[in-house]
Motif scaffolding. Structure first.
Motif, PDB file in Angstrom:
ATOM      1  N   GLU A 198     -32.992  25.648   2.461  1.00 40.27           N
ATOM      2  CA  GLU A 198     -32.621  27.324   2.365  1.00 40.27           C
ATOM      3  C   GLU A 198     -32.304  28.521   3.217  1.00 40.27           C
ATOM      4  O   GLU A 198     -31.529  29.612   3.460  1.00 40.27           O
ATOM      5  N   ASN A 199     -33.782  28.260   3.608  1.00 43.40           N
ATOM      6  CA  ASN A 199     -33.576  29.773   4.928  1.00 43.40           C
ATOM      7  C   ASN A 199     -34.578  29.528   6.743  1.00 43.40           C
ATOM      8  O   ASN A 199     -35.654  29.082   6.833  1.00 43.40           O
ATOM      9  N   ALA A 200     -33.571  27.926   6.956  1.00 44.28           N
ATOM     10  CA  ALA A 200     -34.366  27.606   8.291  1.00 44.28           C
ATOM     11  C   ALA A 200     -33.595  26.616   9.348  1.00 44.28           C
ATOM     12  O   ALA A 200     -32.171  26.173   8.533  1.00 44.28           O
ATOM     13  N   TYR A 201     -33.482  27.405   9.798  1.00 46.99           N
ATOM     14  CA  TYR A 201     -32.252  26.286  11.240  1.00 46.99           C
ATOM     15  C   TYR A 201     -33.077  26.091  12.037  1.00 46.99           C
ATOM     16  O   TYR A 201     -33.868  25.413  12.851  1.00 46.99           O
ATOM     17  N   THR A 202     -32.580  24.978  13.059  1.00 45.94           N
ATOM     18  CA  THR A 202     -32.453  24.266  14.610  1.00 45.94           C
ATOM     19  C   THR A 202     -31.366  23.700  14.968  1.00 45.94           C
ATOM     20  O   THR A 202     -30.165  24.221  14.331  1.00 45.94           O
ATOM     21  N   LEU A 203     -32.021  23.820  16.408  1.00 46.10           N
ATOM     22  CA  LEU A 203     -30.398  23.267  17.630  1.00 46.10           C
ATOM     23  C   LEU A 203     -30.071  22.194  16.320  1.00 46.10           C
ATOM     24  O   LEU A 203     -30.197  21.039  17.038  1.00 46.10           O
ATOM     25  N   ASN A 204     -28.350  22.134  16.526  1.00 46.61           N
ATOM     26  CA  ASN A 204     -27.861  20.907  16.213  1.00 46.61           C
ATOM     27  C   ASN A 204     -28.014  19.577  17.237  1.00 46.61           C
ATOM     28  O   ASN A 204     -26.558  20.312  18.417  1.00 46.61           O
ATOM     29  N   THR A 205     -28.878  18.929  17.608  1.00 46.91           N
ATOM     30  CA  THR A 205     -28.682  17.307  18.707  1.00 46.91           C
ATOM     31  C   THR A 205     -28.288  16.178  18.710  1.00 46.91           C
ATOM     32  O   THR A 205     -27.738  15.302  19.242  1.00 46.91           O
ATOM     33  N   LYS A 206     -27.457  16.885  17.325  1.00 48.86           N
ATOM     34  CA  LYS A 206     -26.858  14.753  17.553  1.00 48.86           C
ATOM     35  C   LYS A 206     -25.182  14.442  17.324  1.00 48.86           C
ATOM     36  O   LYS A 206     -24.234  16.429  17.319  1.00 48.86           O
ATOM     37  N   GLY A 207     -24.902  13.983  17.318  1.00 46.63           N
ATOM     38  CA  GLY A 207     -23.716  13.736  18.444  1.00 46.63           C
ATOM     39  C   GLY A 207     -22.377  13.661  17.208  1.00 46.63           C
ATOM     40  O   GLY A 207     -22.685  14.117  16.177  1.00 46.63           O
ATOM     41  N   GLN A 208     -21.620  13.507  17.801  1.00 43.43           N
ATOM     42  CA  GLN A 208     -19.817  13.937  17.009  1.00 43.43           C
ATOM     43  C   GLN A 208     -20.231  11.734  15.392  1.00 43.43           C
ATOM     44  O   GLN A 208     -19.252  11.326  15.364  1.00 43.43           O
ATOM     45  N   VAL A 209     -20.750  10.857  16.499  1.00 44.37           N
ATOM     46  CA  VAL A 209     -20.228   9.774  16.017  1.00 44.37           C
ATOM     47  C   VAL A 209     -22.111   9.946  15.436  1.00 44.37           C
ATOM     48  O   VAL A 209     -23.288   9.330  15.296  1.00 44.37           O
ATOM     49  N   GLN A 210     -22.177   9.546  13.270  1.00 49.20           N
ATOM     50  CA  GLN A 210     -23.090   9.324  13.153  1.00 49.20           C
ATOM     51  C   GLN A 210     -23.624   8.416  12.165  1.00 49.20           C
ATOM     52  O   GLN A 210     -22.337   8.139  11.642  1.00 49.20           O
ATOM     53  N   GLU A 211     -24.850   7.995  11.143  1.00 45.97           N
ATOM     54  CA  GLU A 211     -24.528   7.057  10.505  1.00 45.97           C
ATOM     55  C   GLU A 211     -25.399   7.255   9.051  1.00 45.97           C
ATOM     56  O   GLU A 211     -26.140   7.999   9.375  1.00 45.97           O
ATOM     57  N   GLY A 212     -24.743   6.950   8.152  1.00 49.12           N
ATOM     58  CA  GLY A 212     -25.100   7.280   6.666  1.00 49.12           C
ATOM     59  C   GLY A 212     -24.713   6.658   5.394  1.00 49.12           C
ATOM     60  O   GLY A 212     -24.117   5.533   5.607  1.00 49.12           O
ATOM     61  N   VAL A 213     -24.716   6.574   4.194  1.00 47.96           N
ATOM     62  CA  VAL A 213     -24.357   6.121   2.819  1.00 47.96           C
ATOM     63  C   VAL A 213     -22.742   6.839   2.606  1.00 47.96           C
ATOM     64  O   VAL A 213     -22.760   8.025   2.220  1.00 47.96           O
ATOM     65  N   PHE A 214     -21.654   5.928   2.311  1.00 59.77           N
ATOM     66  CA  PHE A 214     -20.397   6.691   1.470  1.00 59.77           C
ATOM     67  C   PHE A 214     -20.766   6.817  -0.024  1.00 59.77           C
ATOM     68  O   PHE A 214     -21.812   5.840  -0.112  1.00 59.77           O
ATOM     69  N   VAL A 215     -20.086   7.655  -0.501  1.00 61.68           N
ATOM     70  CA  VAL A 215     -20.249   8.478  -1.290  1.00 61.68           C
ATOM     71  C   VAL A 215     -18.700   8.228  -2.466  1.00 61.68           C
ATOM     72  O   VAL A 215     -18.090   9.684  -1.341  1.00 61.68           O
ATOM     73  N   ARG A 216     -18.065   7.769  -2.693  1.00 60.55           N
ATOM     74  CA  ARG A 216     -16.643   7.634  -3.016  1.00 60.55           C
ATOM     75  C   ARG A 216     -16.695   8.187  -4.646  1.00 60.55           C
ATOM     76  O   ARG A 216     -17.614   8.098  -5.939  1.00 60.55           O
TER      77      ARG A 216
END
Length: 780
Positions: free
Chosen positions: A92-110
């Motif tokens: 809620e109270n912190a930030y970091t520089l977004n260095t991730k690319g436009q393509v990422q991996e993860g889990v899909f939730v339908r």
């Protein structure tokens, strides 16, 4: 008194003048940063430290933002930067520089409403995926996505570009067979297109049958439908056995026991040899009993007690020696490892081990000699542990008690349940009942152990369990809830003690030495953000929940809160929110202690018939007692993760069976009104739990038509925009049972209005004797 008031008023105006003078000097001495200048400073700050995460306080200090307006402006700027994906929000109270690319991996939730989402592997914020961009991915699938460039005033979106791994390939549903083609209709309705089944792949299934279908062809650019084949026909939908098996199959859990494994179990000899006796401590002549549910067959723990010449009490916690019969790597072990746990549905148990082992050979049945692995304690009259050792033993249980029997014996001798007080001293004739003194002594020692545990910071959440009485066809005829009584707590306390001391024996080593590998049962501290929300929320009711950096102090603060809300209107609401702040317990070789129990060392040793981690612990303890080297930690950790995952899956199946029986039971009470309380608040409606039987249903938002309601997630309530009426978590309400959808295991309620209540009172002078208490009347 008037002079004091005048002085306070004078000081107030002086303080205001001082602030105005300081602000005037700041304005004259230095020009305030505008939004563009501040954005430039924030950009430079994060770009020079791309791998760091900073809290608001750290950012304000680093950029020398000392005034409140500048701090607020900085927060606004960072919010916009996060929206534009330049920054990534952490908590809620912190930030970091977004260095991730436009393509990422993860889990899909339908989601059935089309609001699908992508959960990044790094635990970041879920991202919306529209149906047209989903590639027909299903819940749990591992996917690779590409993020879209953010449009002004639009939410962040992603598109699935590759399905890396399917979560599941088999689905359970109801068959619909047409002249040319057949379909599988799933209860979740998560598929945009039906699962098509060629006639030749029906495997004998017909319309209305529950079936397990394996997908043979997934959608592609040319073919939008899923194509499958029936791998098993469970039977006619609505039949109790069929529906219970369907729940198991839906979660990928076994509903049949492999014949080869059962055949292997039949070949195991139950004989206790002379060598077994020579290698074990003999407890056959020591009074021993089991205390279990009345319908239990797999007795995996027993207690023995005797008075020693030293004046101490010897209490043996005897656990079925499963690892003596099931050898690592054999066919039975492989099946047990895969299952990882027994599953307890409403009307049946799906055992981890073959029936011959779990109900006969290993089960500590009365009047039968059995092999056990035992934790032996010597305790004084204050229940202080003076000696402990582990031993392979042979025992013979003298008596099998159901919890109800043991409880009655305690109450017949003056124990008042719930007070925490032991039985009073006996009269001249002694205690009433066979072996009463042994049970009463165990109860007294257990209560001292329990009192000490709570003193040391163990969290006290007294939970209630929903139970059903089932007829011979599996139909629920009575629904009620049970709370643990003294007899249950007696067994629980000695099992906790054994698990704790077993873990200490391996994990607690001298400084500088490394402990050998062991599966621990760990429970992390509460989620800090959720705990802070709980603290702020309870403060509105006048409660003071102290936050602390130590486990013990946090637990004691929770216990004090639970004691303070006891019997108050807001009790259920605060208990619910407190439970939600807790982390889930899990198995791991990395010991961090158990927050809920306030133990630095804890494992699972006491239920190897129904939990695979306990069998792992037995094997490792035996190996280490014989001087063996530490087990491979990576291998044990992998097994721990599997067991934790399977435990969660089993719990989900158990909850689904409860939901099914709940809906089936309440289906006979459509149109009836009940007293209830709000058990959950969501943007789409209110969950309500009936007070008398704990059955839960939902009041959809569309039925709250007296106002436009806004969802206040932080305060767990819905607030009417026009009339300001509030529906708050824990509030008492009166509901009417509107719908009972067995297919979806869904119960719908509506609010019962005053007129219905009055009509009910007129039409029913006395409630009919139908197994229910006086908490409801029939509505028209």
């Amino acid at each position: 008194m008037k002079d004091l008031q005048r002085y306070k008023l004078f000081r107030y105006f002086v303080d205001i003048i001082k602030v105005q003078i300081i602000m005037g000097k700041e304005k004259k001495g230095k020009k305030r940063l505008n939004k563009a200048e501040l954005a430039e400073k924030i950009t430079g700050f994060f770009q020079t430290q791309p791998d760091q995460t900073f809290s608001f306080k750290q950012i304000f200090r680093a950029l020398k933002l000392t005034t409140h307006p500048l701090k607020m402006l900085a927060i606004d700027v960072m919010e916009e930067m996060a929206w534009d994906d330049f920054l990534a929000k952490v908590g809620e109270n912190a930030y970091t520089l977004n260095t991730k690319g436009q393509v990422q991996e993860g889990v899909f939730v339908r989601k059935s409403n089309g609001k699908n989402s992508f959960l990044p592997d790094d635990g970041g914020t879920p991202v919306f995926v529209s149906e047209r961009n989903s590639m027909s991915a299903l819940s749990g699938d591992r996917v690779k996505v590409q993020f879209f460039a953010r449009r002004t005033n639009h939410i962040k979106e992603a598109m699935v570009i590759e399905i890396l791994q399917r979560k599941k390939e088999t689905f359970v549903g109801k068959l619909q067979v047409e002249p040319e083609i057949a379909f599988l209709i799933t209860p979740e309705n998560l598929f945009v297109h039906d699962i098509l089944i060629p006639k030749k792949a029906l495997n004998g299934g017909k319309t209305g049958d529950r079936a397990v279908v394996k997908i043979t062809k997934w959608p592609d650019a040319d073919h939008k439908n899923l194509v499958g084949e029936v791998v098993d026909v469970l039977g006619t939908a609505g039949d109790n056995d069929v529906e219970m098996n369907a729940i198991l199959a839906q979660f990928g859990l076994p509903y049949k026991y492999p014949k080869k494994v059962e055949e292997a179990a039949e070949k195991i000899s139950a004989e206790i040899t002379a060598q077994d006796l020579a290698e074990r401590e003999d407890f056959r002549d020591v009074w021993t009993c089991t205390i279990d549910p009345k319908d239990a067959k797999d007795f995996d723990d027993a207690l023995s007690i005797r008075k020693l010449e030293s004046g101490l009490w010897e209490v043996g916690v005897h656990i079925a020696d499963v690892s003596h019969y099931v050898k690592e790597g054999d066919i039975i072990d492989k099946e047990a490892q895969k299952r990882a746990t027994s599953i307890y549905l409403v009307d049946r148990t799906i055992p981890m081990l073959p029936e011959r082992l779990c109900n006969f050979i290993c089960s500590l049945r009365p009047d039968e000699e059995k092999l056990a692995y035992s934790a032996i304690f010597h305790l004084d009259e204050n229940a202080e542990i003076k000696h402990f050792h582990l031993a392979h033993t042979v025992i013979k249980s003298d008596r099998r008690y159901a919890y109800e029997e043991a409880q009655k014996l305690l109450e017949d001798n003056g124990v008042v349940d719930g007070t925490g007080e032991p039985a009073p001293a006996p009269d001249k004739e002694g205690y009433k009942g066979e072996f009463a003194e042994n049970i009463i002594t165990l109860d007294r020692l257990a209560k001292l152990l329990r009192k000490d545990r709570f003193k040391n910071g163990s969290v006290n959440f007294d939970s209630e369990e929903l139970h059903f009485d089932i007829d011979e066809k599996g139909k629920p005829i009575r629904c009620y809830f049970k709370r643990s009584k003294d007899a249950n707590k007696l067994i629980e306390e000695f099992m906790l003690l054994a698990n704790k001391y077993v873990a200490m024996q391996v994990g607690k080593v001298a400084r500088g030495k490394k402990a050998k590998t062991l599966p621990y049962r760990v429970h992390d501290n509460p989620d800090p953000q959720k705990f802070e929300n709980l603290r702020q929320f309870t403060a509105k009711f006048g409660y003071r929940l102290k936050s602390s950096s130590t486990k013990g102090a946090t637990a004691r603060a929770l216990n004090a809160l639970m004691a303070e809300v006891e019997g108050k209107k807001e009790q259920k609401m605060i208990q619910t929110i407190a439970l939600r702040s807790m982390m889930k317990a899990k198995y791991t070789t990395h010991n961090i202690g158990h927050f809920g129990l306030a133990f630095d060392y804890y494992t699972h040793f006491t239920s190897p018939i129904r939990r695979y981690p306990d069998t792992m612990v037995h094997r490792l303890l035996t190996k280490y007692q014989e001087g063996g080297r530490s087990a491979n930690q990576d291998h044990i950790e992998e097994l721990c993760e599997h067991c934790s995952d399977m435990e969660q899956v089993a719990q989900n199946a158990e909850r689904d069976s409860i939901k099914y029986k709940m809906v089936e039971f309440m289906g006979d009470h459509l149109g009836e009104c009940f007293d209830a309380h709000i058990s959950g608040i969501q943007s789409f409606g209110i969950y309500a739990e009936i007070d008398e039987n704990h059955c839960e249903g939902m009041i959809p938002m569309r039925d709250l038509d007296d106002d436009y309601y806004e969802f206040d997630e932080k305060n767990y309530c819905l607030i009417g925009r026009r009339h300001h009426h509030t529906y708050q978590l824990g509030d008492p309400i009166r509901i009417k049972v509107a719908k009972a959808n067995l297919e979806r295991k869904q119960l719908d309620f509506t609010l019962a209005d005053d007129d219905e209540g009055k009509k009910a009172q007129k039409t029913l002078q006395k409630p009919k004797s139908n197994g229910h208490s006086k908490g409801h009347k029939r509505c028209r």
